[in-house]
Scaffold this active site. Structure first.
Site, PDB file in Angstrom:
ATOM      1  N   GLN A 134      73.391 -64.997   6.763  1.00  0.00           N
ATOM      2  CA  GLN A 134      72.664 -64.776   8.011  1.00  0.00           C
ATOM      3  C   GLN A 134      71.311 -65.482   7.980  1.00  0.00           C
ATOM      4  O   GLN A 134      70.906 -66.151   8.933  1.00  0.00           O
ATOM      5  CB  GLN A 134      72.465 -63.255   8.206  1.00  0.00           C
ATOM      6  CG  GLN A 134      71.661 -62.903   9.436  1.00  0.00           C
ATOM      7  CD  GLN A 134      72.424 -63.197  10.713  1.00  0.00           C
ATOM      8  OE1 GLN A 134      73.553 -62.771  10.865  1.00  0.00           O
ATOM      9  NE2 GLN A 134      71.820 -63.928  11.624  1.00  0.00           N
ATOM     10  N   ARG A 293      75.315 -69.806  12.462  1.00  0.00           N
ATOM     11  CA  ARG A 293      76.068 -69.225  11.355  1.00  0.00           C
ATOM     12  C   ARG A 293      77.145 -70.213  10.900  1.00  0.00           C
ATOM     13  O   ARG A 293      77.383 -70.383   9.712  1.00  0.00           O
ATOM     14  CB  ARG A 293      76.746 -67.907  11.785  1.00  0.00           C
ATOM     15  CG  ARG A 293      75.791 -66.794  12.216  1.00  0.00           C
ATOM     16  CD  ARG A 293      74.942 -66.283  11.075  1.00  0.00           C
ATOM     17  NE  ARG A 293      75.730 -65.911   9.917  1.00  0.00           N
ATOM     18  CZ  ARG A 293      76.374 -64.750   9.778  1.00  0.00           C
ATOM     19  NH1 ARG A 293      76.274 -63.818  10.687  1.00  0.00           N
ATOM     20  NH2 ARG A 293      77.071 -64.482   8.682  1.00  0.00           N
TER      21      ARG A 293
HETATM   22  N1   CP Z   1      75.498 -60.948  12.066  1.00  0.00           N
HETATM   23  C1   CP Z   1      76.702 -60.719  11.545  1.00  0.00           C
HETATM   24  O1   CP Z   1      76.907 -60.815  10.343  1.00  0.00           O
HETATM   25  O2   CP Z   1      77.638 -60.376  12.462  1.00  0.00           O
HETATM   26  P1   CP Z   1      79.091 -59.840  12.145  1.00  0.00           P
HETATM   27  O3   CP Z   1      78.955 -58.452  11.582  1.00  0.00           O
HETATM   28  O4   CP Z   1      79.802 -59.838  13.484  1.00  0.00           O
HETATM   29  O5   CP Z   1      79.752 -60.758  11.162  1.00  0.00           O
END
Ligand code: CP
Ligand code: NVA
Length: 308
Positions: A134, A293
Site C-alpha cells: 500500500q 497499487r
Molecule cells: N487497500 C487495500 O489493501 O485494499 P483491499 O483490502 O481491497 O485489498
C-alpha cells in the site's frame, strides 16, 4: 546495485527495502506506468489471502497478467492450509510449483514462517503489523502530485494500525515528516516509532499527537484509514465516538496546505473516517492511489523476480 539487489528477496515489511532500493522501485513503478519499460515473463504468482481484499487481489492479478504471467488463487477456504496444514509444509510445497507468493494474514510471524520455508519471494499483502505494498503505491501517488517526497509533511489521522506503521516507516525513509494524530491508547506501536527514528533519511521524522487540528495544519497530505481493521469488527461501533474528532472533513482539510491532497487506502467507511464531500472533492487522489497499487506491485514483482 539498485534494483538488481532485490532479485530473490522477500518484502515482509517496508524497511526490508533500503532507501536506495525504495527510490529505484518507485522509479521502476513510474516507468512501468508510463510504458517506458514493458518487461515480459511467464511466471506464476500465488495469492494466499486469509482476509478479504479487492484492490490488492485484483491489482496483483492484473499486474501479473500484464507481465504475461499467470495467477493462482490459493484462498485458505479452498486449500489445505485452511484446514490446518502447517505453514512450513504449505510453503515448501508451493515453492515447487510457483515463482512468487503474496500472503495476506494476521500475524507477521506467519509471514516470516512462509519466508523461512520457501526460496521464492514472499510478499506481505497486508498483515496486522504492516501494509508495505500500500505504502509503495501511496509514495508513488504523492510523488506524482508534488514531484518530490523529501520535505513534504504527510498527516495520518485515526487508528495507529498496519497502514500507519508502513506509512511512518516509508515516509521517514523518503525524508518526509510523518505526523500521526490518534486518540490516546490508539497510537502506533512504540517499536515502529523507534525503528522510524533509526532508519529515517536526513530530514525524515515522525511526530505523534492526539490533536487532529494541529496535525492537519499546513500539511501537504491528509491520510486516513478505517477506525476498526479487519479482525476488529466487533470494536467498530464503540470506536466511533472515540475517533470522531479525527474524521477528514472539509473543516479539517481547510487547515491543511491549500494544495494539499487527500489519500485513503480504501475500503472507506464513508461518513466515519472521511466524508463523502472530501472523497468526491477536488483534493481527493483516492482513485489514482488505488490505480497505483497495480503499478507499484508490478514493479515489486519485476524486481523480486529479477526481470530487470
Ligand atoms: N487497500 C487495500 O489493501 O485494499 P483491499 O483490502 O481491497 O485489498
Ligand atoms: N487497516 C485496514 C486496511 C485495509 C486495507 C485493515 O487492516 O483492515
Amino acid at each position: 546495485m539498485g534494483i538488481k539487489a532485490l532479485a530473490g528477496r522477500d518484502l515482509l515489511a517496508i524497511a526490508d527495502l533500503t532507501i536506495e532500493e525504495m527510490k529505484s522501485l518507485l522509479q521502476l513503478a513510474a516507468d512501468l506506468k508510463s510504458g517506458v519499460l514493458k518487461p515480459h515473463c511467464q511466471k506464476i504468482l500465488g495469492l494466499l489471502f486469509y482476509k478479504a481484499s479487492t484492490r490488492t487481489r485484483v491489482s496483483f492479478t492484473a499486474a501479473m497478467y500484464q507481465l504475461g504471467g499467470q495467477v493462482l488463487d490459493l484462498n485458505p477456504s479452498v486449500t489445505q492450509v485452511g484446514r490446518g496444514e502447517p505453514i512450513q509444509d504449505t510453503a515448501r510445497v508451493l515453492d515447487r510449483y510457483i515463482d512468487i507468493l503474496a500472503v495476506r494474514t494476521f500475524k507477521q510471524t506467519d509471514l516470516q514462517t512462509f519466508a523461512d520455508h520457501a526460496k521464492m519471494p514472499i510478499i506481505n499483502a497486508l498483515s496486522d503489523l504492516e501494509h508495505p505494498c500500500q505504502i509503495l503505491a501511496d509514495l508513488q501517488t504523492i510523488k506524482e502530485c508534488f514531484g518530490k517526497l523529501a520535505g513534504l509533511t504527510v498527516t495520518y489521522l485515526g487508528d495507529g494500525n498496519n497502514v500507519a506503521h508502513s506509512l511512518i516507516l516509508g515516509g521517514v525513509m523518503m525524508g518526509m515528516t510523518v505526523r500521526v494524530a490518534t486518540p490516546k491508547n490508539y497510537e502506533p506501536l512504540a517499536e515502529i516509532i523507534q525503528q522510524a527514528q533509526q532508519i529515517a533519511a536526513p530530514g525524515g521524522k515522525v511526530e505523534l499527537t492526539d490533536d487532529p487540528k494541529a496535525a492537519a495544519q499546513g500539511s501537504h497530505i491528509l491520510y486516513t484509514d478505517v477506525w476498526a481493521s479487519m479482525g476488529q469488527e466487533d470494536l467498530a461501533d464503540s470506536r466511533i465516538p472515540i475517533f470522531q474528532p479525527y474524521q477528514i472533513n472539509q473543516e479539517l482539510l481547510a487547515l491543511a496546505d491549500p494544495e494539499a491532497i487527500v489519500l485513503h487506502c480504501l475500503p472507506a467507511h464513508r461518513g466515519e473516517e472521511i466524508t463523502d464531500a472530501v472523497m468526491e472533492g477536488p483534493q481527493s487522489r483516492l482513485w489514482d492511489q488505488a490505480e497505483n497499487r497495480m503499478h507499484a506491485q508490478k514493479a515489486l514483482m519485476v524486481a523480486l523476480l529479477g526481470l530487470v
